[in-house]
Design an enzyme around this catalytic site. Structure first.
Site, PDB file in Angstrom:
ATOM      1  CB  SER A   1      34.812  43.563  46.788  1.00 25.97           C
ATOM      2  OG  SER A   1      33.526  43.151  46.351  1.00 25.97           O
TER       3      SER A   1
ATOM      4  CG  ASP B   1      27.948  47.360  50.521  1.00 29.45           C
ATOM      5  OD1 ASP B   1      27.381  46.338  50.093  1.00 29.45           O
ATOM      6  OD2 ASP B   1      29.179  47.403  50.725  1.00 29.45           O
TER       7      ASP B   1
ATOM      8  CG  HIS C   1      30.938  44.450  50.065  1.00 30.35           C
ATOM      9  ND1 HIS C   1      30.408  45.267  49.086  1.00 30.35           N
ATOM     10  CD2 HIS C   1      31.888  43.706  49.460  1.00 30.35           C
ATOM     11  CE1 HIS C   1      31.019  45.030  47.933  1.00 30.35           C
ATOM     12  NE2 HIS C   1      31.918  44.083  48.130  1.00 30.35           N
TER      13      HIS C   1
END
Length: 430
Positions: free
Chosen positions: A152, A403, A406
């Protein structure tokens, strides 16, 4: 009197024949001279004037000078600091429609915007990271295929790149596997340039989240590349590998068919412990071996992005898991052992692959996109709770999913692509 009369006739003849010619020839040059050099009062010969005009036409812009300096020096972008800037992001969460929702921080209601106004300043004063030049990038990949392969984090950087390039040319999504969006392909028709995404968190053959004895784990074959990207390798001109975080999970490692090398954190299976560091190193080696063995003699390029860290402060699901709103200063944080080791292993494999290509007399470019420290210093650049729309619309909750791995888009990860562009300029020049 005769002599005077003759001189007068000669003077008249000279004026009549040569002065107009002189004026027609030199007045335009003189005017051009004062147009180019309006403050100069020096007298130049026609040859000097022509040289000056030619030189003036070749005076490079500031950005050209910066690019030339970067090409002359083998720049180390890995060391430096984040400094504030007034330059606005080149895109936003509404102008670019492909951003994964979980990284679309501003649209999801993140209230602060300070994280958008920082630029990376390398320690080497001879090197700079210019504002991303979408046209320059598109010219480099004209008639070429650029592929991002990994997890990712590769997808995060890919989407950043597509958004940046979209400011200059509209991409056409020509393939998408499913709603998961793990395999996608865009074409910039104006440049016949293709950019693809290949989901392959291990780079090698493997299975994700296999359940056995109530334990979810990954299965990896460390010496066998993933055919989903390797089968299309001949179509690629530039390849970017980006992975690492999946190696922190429980796993079983195989090699040479079905020979079990060992396991990571799976004591219940009575399996020999095998360090995930070793597994990661072998995987990068296997992927680069595949590329270098097939393309060592080509003018293609393979880039390995180094490991980037998360910034969780405590539990992943508590309020304020990554609360910072500004970068760390250079000496404010030490690089943790995990990040340091993963970065080192990736760079070592790149150096070995580059050495192999050189020994074989090849032309393949092998580079590291060393962004580990850049990422470490940006705890403010993650979505945090804003991976979901308006997470505090009904008040602050003690538990909320965060998160802290990311990157918001726009955000720090756009700088990864600005550095990638500098690497590609060097590749194009060489």
């Amino acid at each position: 009197m005769g002599v005077i009369h003759e001189q007068s006739q000669a003077s008249h003849f000279f004026s009549k024949k040569f002065v107009p010619c002189y004026l027609y020839t030199f007045i335009p040059l003189a005017l051009l001279h004062y147009y180019v050099f309006p403050l100069s009062c020096t007298t130049n010969t026609p040859e000097q004037l022509q040289s000056a005009i030619t030189t003036a036409s070749l005076v490079p812009s500031t950005q050209d000078k910066e690019a030339k300096l970067n090409r002359q020096v083998r720049c180390d972008y890995s060391e430096g600091q984040w400094v504030q800037t007034t330059s606005k992001p080149l895109y936003n969460g509404t102008s670019c429609g492909i951003i994964k929702g979980a990284q679309n921080c501003m649209v999801h209601g993140r209230p602060d915007t300070g994280f958008l106004y920082w630029k990376w300043q390398p320690k080497d004063s001879r090197c700079i990271v210019p504002v991303f030049d979408a046209l320059a990038f598109l010219r480099i990949i004209k008639n070429k295929h650029l592929a991002f392969v990994g997890d990712s984090m590769a997808r995060n950087q890919l989407e950043s790149l597509i958004c940046l390039l979209s400011t200059a040319s509209q991409p056409d999504l020509v393939y998408q596997d499913s709603e998961a969006k793990k395999f996608r392909r865009w074409v910039f028709h104006d440049y016949n340039a293709t950019v693809s995404a290949f989901w392959s968190p291990f780079l090698v053959k493997g299975s994700e989240n296999v359940k056995a004895k109530e334990i979810y784990h990954n299965i990896l074959y460390l010496d066998t590349v993933n055919k989903q990207w390797a089968s299309e390798l001949d179509k690629f001109d530039i390849l970017v590998f980006s992975n690492g975080h999946w190696f922190l999970h429980k796993a079983m490692y195989y090699e040479e068919g079905n020979h079990l090398l060992g396991c990571n954190s799976m004591e219940q299976f009575n399996c020999t412990n095998f360090s995930f560091f070793n597994a990661f190193s072998k995987v990068i080696h296997t992927a680069l071996e595949e590329v270098t063995s097939r393309f060592y003699g080509s003018d293609k390029a393979v880039v390995v992005a180094t490991f980037t860290s998360g910034h969780f402060e405590g539990d992943w699901d508590k309020f304020g898991a990554c609360p910072k709103t500004a970068p760390y200063k250079e000496r404010e944080i030490e690089m943790p052992y995990l990040e340091k080791e993963m970065r080192k292993l990736g760079i070592e494999e790149v150096e070995m692959a580059r050495k192999k290509v050189k020994e074989m007399g090849g032309r393949l470019t092998v580079e590291a996109l060393d962004v580990t420290k850049l990422a470490l210093l940006r705890p403010d650049g993650h979505p945090g709770p804003y991976m979901f729309p308006n997470p505090f619309a009904n008040g602050i909750k003690e538990r909320v999913q965060n998160d802290c791995v990311h990157w918001c888009m726009p955000g720090p990860i756009d700088t990864w692509n600005a550095i990638l562009l500098e690497i590609m300029k060097k590749w194009k020049q060489d």
